[in-house]
Design a protein around this motif. Structure first.
Motif, PDB file in Angstrom:
ATOM      1  N   PRO A   1      -1.367 -14.799   1.441  1.00 11.14           N
ATOM      2  CA  PRO A   1      -0.406 -15.149   2.750  1.00 11.14           C
ATOM      3  C   PRO A   1       0.777 -15.692   2.447  1.00 11.14           C
ATOM      4  O   PRO A   1       1.711 -15.723   3.674  1.00 11.14           O
ATOM      5  CB  PRO A   1      -1.499 -16.291   3.387  1.00 11.14           C
ATOM      6  N   THR A   2       1.189 -16.106   1.382  1.00 12.95           N
ATOM      7  CA  THR A   2       2.347 -16.688   0.937  1.00 12.95           C
ATOM      8  C   THR A   2       3.337 -15.760   0.372  1.00 12.95           C
ATOM      9  O   THR A   2       4.458 -16.116   0.011  1.00 12.95           O
ATOM     10  CB  THR A   2       2.434 -18.204   0.073  1.00 12.95           C
ATOM     11  N   ILE A   3       2.891 -14.405   0.284  1.00 13.09           N
ATOM     12  CA  ILE A   3       3.663 -13.346  -0.160  1.00 13.09           C
ATOM     13  C   ILE A   3       4.285 -13.565  -1.789  1.00 13.09           C
ATOM     14  O   ILE A   3       5.239 -13.415  -2.146  1.00 13.09           O
ATOM     15  CB  ILE A   3       4.969 -12.944   0.495  1.00 13.09           C
ATOM     16  N   GLY A   4       3.202 -14.344  -2.380  1.00 19.01           N
ATOM     17  CA  GLY A   4       3.491 -14.590  -3.774  1.00 19.01           C
ATOM     18  C   GLY A   4       4.183 -15.799  -3.984  1.00 19.01           C
ATOM     19  O   GLY A   4       4.365 -16.177  -5.315  1.00 19.01           O
ATOM     20  N   LEU A   5       4.762 -16.507  -3.001  1.00 13.72           N
ATOM     21  CA  LEU A   5       5.595 -17.672  -3.410  1.00 13.72           C
ATOM     22  C   LEU A   5       4.696 -19.038  -3.910  1.00 13.72           C
ATOM     23  O   LEU A   5       4.973 -19.850  -4.399  1.00 13.72           O
ATOM     24  CB  LEU A   5       6.063 -18.188  -2.244  1.00 13.72           C
ATOM     25  N   TYR A   6       3.336 -18.999  -3.561  1.00 16.34           N
ATOM     26  CA  TYR A   6       2.460 -20.104  -4.030  1.00 16.34           C
ATOM     27  C   TYR A   6       2.414 -20.059  -5.531  1.00 16.34           C
ATOM     28  O   TYR A   6       1.865 -20.907  -6.258  1.00 16.34           O
ATOM     29  CB  TYR A   6       1.197 -19.752  -3.367  1.00 16.34           C
ATOM     30  N   ARG A   7       2.929 -18.932  -6.339  1.00 16.63           N
ATOM     31  CA  ARG A   7       2.750 -18.733  -7.589  1.00 16.63           C
ATOM     32  C   ARG A   7       3.496 -20.077  -8.332  1.00 16.63           C
ATOM     33  O   ARG A   7       2.895 -20.686  -9.426  1.00 16.63           O
ATOM     34  CB  ARG A   7       3.411 -17.655  -8.424  1.00 16.63           C
ATOM     35  N   PHE A   8       4.484 -20.625  -7.635  1.00 18.15           N
ATOM     36  CA  PHE A   8       5.297 -21.664  -8.153  1.00 18.15           C
ATOM     37  C   PHE A   8       4.262 -23.193  -8.252  1.00 18.15           C
ATOM     38  O   PHE A   8       4.461 -23.804  -8.859  1.00 18.15           O
ATOM     39  CB  PHE A   8       6.573 -21.986  -7.508  1.00 18.15           C
ATOM     40  N   TRP A   9       3.815 -23.121  -7.140  1.00 20.37           N
ATOM     41  CA  TRP A   9       2.548 -24.281  -6.739  1.00 20.37           C
ATOM     42  C   TRP A   9       1.618 -24.070  -7.748  1.00 20.37           C
ATOM     43  O   TRP A   9       1.090 -25.268  -8.378  1.00 20.37           O
ATOM     44  CB  TRP A   9       2.224 -24.510  -5.441  1.00 20.37           C
ATOM     45  N   LEU A  10       0.981 -22.873  -7.757  1.00 20.48           N
ATOM     46  CA  LEU A  10      -0.188 -22.769  -8.787  1.00 20.48           C
ATOM     47  C   LEU A  10       0.274 -23.208 -10.370  1.00 20.48           C
ATOM     48  O   LEU A  10      -0.591 -23.594 -10.972  1.00 20.48           O
ATOM     49  CB  LEU A  10      -0.482 -21.154  -8.753  1.00 20.48           C
ATOM     50  N   ASN A  11       1.553 -22.693 -10.643  1.00 17.76           N
ATOM     51  CA  ASN A  11       1.762 -22.856 -12.023  1.00 17.76           C
ATOM     52  C   ASN A  11       2.154 -24.637 -12.376  1.00 17.76           C
ATOM     53  O   ASN A  11       1.697 -25.052 -13.353  1.00 17.76           O
ATOM     54  CB  ASN A  11       3.249 -22.217 -12.481  1.00 17.76           C
ATOM     55  N   THR A  12       2.544 -25.205 -11.064  1.00 18.85           N
ATOM     56  CA  THR A  12       2.630 -26.662 -11.308  1.00 18.85           C
ATOM     57  C   THR A  12       1.290 -27.500 -11.517  1.00 18.85           C
ATOM     58  O   THR A  12       0.990 -28.096 -12.213  1.00 18.85           O
ATOM     59  CB  THR A  12       3.383 -27.110 -10.144  1.00 18.85           C
ATOM     60  N   TRP A  13       0.335 -26.932 -10.616  1.00 20.84           N
ATOM     61  CA  TRP A  13      -0.779 -27.301 -10.618  1.00 20.84           C
ATOM     62  C   TRP A  13      -1.762 -27.123 -11.970  1.00 20.84           C
ATOM     63  O   TRP A  13      -2.682 -28.019 -12.590  1.00 20.84           O
ATOM     64  CB  TRP A  13      -1.817 -27.216  -9.466  1.00 20.84           C
ATOM     65  N   ARG A  14      -1.527 -25.806 -12.497  1.00 18.83           N
ATOM     66  CA  ARG A  14      -2.136 -25.444 -13.688  1.00 18.83           C
ATOM     67  C   ARG A  14      -1.608 -26.437 -14.951  1.00 18.83           C
ATOM     68  O   ARG A  14      -2.373 -26.679 -15.745  1.00 18.83           O
ATOM     69  CB  ARG A  14      -1.936 -23.932 -13.974  1.00 18.83           C
TER      70      ARG A  14
END
Length: 404
Positions: free
Chosen positions: A35-48
């Motif tokens: 739903p975020t068109i891939g932009l959530y990858r930056f939040w995912l990388n941060t949480w990871r």
């Protein structure tokens, strides 16, 4: 866990995270990517990263990651300033004669390979400058362009020597990185040498050449060379066995190399010792392979069920009619959606499994295989400010060479 006598009492490094915790974090991130068109990858990388850092303890105190997703996003947008003109150039080259276009593509490939070195160095700077232990921040100085040039020059020597200069390259690049790394106002040092790598590397190199040669000769003798478009399936067995043995040898060498290089790192009176068992590293890759096979089998089964619902006529009579299937798939929005969803699921499954077994396993082996002596000598280290540069991490994201 390795324990080596050094200045003061050796203390262990421990990783307390689990696959279950990381798996839940990754699943949530993958669900939000669409739903975020891939932009959530930056939040995912941060949480990871926060997961890895927070579960890594040195003498009972965990690391802390202070970076945030907006920094990663802004760095990526800055990198796009470089890549948008590059994409335009690629399009322009596609309109030129083939020979001219190939020369242009080759030049761009060389430029990108050079930029990878710069991106890797600056991305490491980003991660270190946002990593704290006991309230003191790490950092990296040096020149990213100088590192990129050094790495590029070594890569040319690697090609010219067919890989024979690798021990010299590994030690040189490792030394540059660590001699420009800091913990507060205290600089790291590297006392390792290419001599610690050369023996094992050249033995592995020779064994790989021999095994590849034997596998190729046996495979050709058994009919692996296409004869009028036909390849004997059994003839591929020697090639597969050779590839498996070569992979195991490469992992065995990687374990030896990491142990030697990390054990050459010093920080004032602190002495790091690392011992990674080759069998443990091979086992992680083996588990990853089995998990991938299981995941792909489940996805294939689910795919057949979905296709049976989307194009039931193709499966009529208990068989499968390819012509009917193709005709039903053409022009069907539902079919297109199923194909896209299937592709995304395969990609997500691959990313999830490799992160859980290779990414997590690699980090855990290094953390749990390490010990540090002489930490008491770091009590007088003073903190330094945060490096707020973003471009390097953004470039690494654009080139898909991020780490953790």
């Amino acid at each position: 866990m390795a324990m080596q006598q050094g200045p003061g009492r050796p203390v262990p490094v421990a990783f307390t995270g689990t696959r279950r915790e990381l798996g839940g974090l990754l699943l949530r991130g993958y669900i939000l990517l669409l739903p975020t068109i891939g932009l959530y990858r930056f939040w995912l990388n941060t949480w990871r990263r926060r997961f890895y850092w927070a579960h890594t303890e040195i003498d009972g105190d965990s690391l802390e990651y202070t970076g945030d997703a907006m920094q990663l996003l802004l760095g990526f947008l800055m990198a796009l300033v470089v890549f948008v003109p590059l994409y335009a150039l690629l399009f322009y080259l596609s309109t030129l004669p083939r020979q001219t276009a190939l020369i242009g593509y080759g030049g761009i490939a060389v430029m990108l390979w050079f930029l990878v070195g710069y991106a890797l160095y600056r991305a490491r700077d980003f991660r270190l400058s946002r990593t704290l232990w006991r309230g003191i921040r790490f950092d990296q100085t040096g020149n990213g362009w100088a590192y990129a040039l050094r790495r590029f020059g070594w890569s040319l020597l690697m090609l010219a020597s067919l890989g024979l200069v690798y021990p010299f390259m590994a030690a040189s690049l490792w030394r540059y990185r660590y001699e420009h790394s800091w913990y507060g106002d205290l600089r790291f040092a590297f006392v390792g040498s290419w001599r610690q790598l050369a023996g094992q590397y050249y033995l592995t190199y020779g064994a790989v050449v021999i095994m590849a040669g034997i596998g190729l000769v046996l495979g050709l003798a058994m009919g692996a060379w296409p004869d009028h478009g036909h390849v004997a399936p059994l003839a591929l067995l020697p090639l597969a066995i050779a590839a498996l043995l070569i992979g195991m040898l490469a992992l065995r060498y990687q374990a030896r190399q990491l142990s030697a290089l990390y054990s050459g790192v010093r920080l004032g009176t602190a002495v790091l010792t690392l011992r990674i068992k080759a069998g443990a590293l091979i086992w992680q890759y083996g588990l990853c392979g089995l998990a991938l096979l299981g995941a792909m089998a489940l996805l294939a089964l689910g795919g057949f069920v979905v296709l049976g619902l989307v194009a039931p006529e193709a499966f009529a009579g208990g068989g499968f009619d390819l012509e009917i299937f193709v005709s039903q798939m053409q022009g069907s929005v539902l079919s297109l959606a199923a194909i896209i969803a299937g592709y995304l699921l395969v990609l997500a499954a691959y990313s999830l499994v490799t992160e859980l077994f290779i990414g997590l396993g690699y980090w855990k082996l290094i953390a749990n295989g390490a010990s540090i002596a002489g930490l008491n000598g770091l009590s007088g280290v003073r903190a330094r400010g945060e490096d707020r540069a973003l471009a390097g991490e953004g470039l690494a994201a654009a080139l898909h060479v991020e780490a953790y």
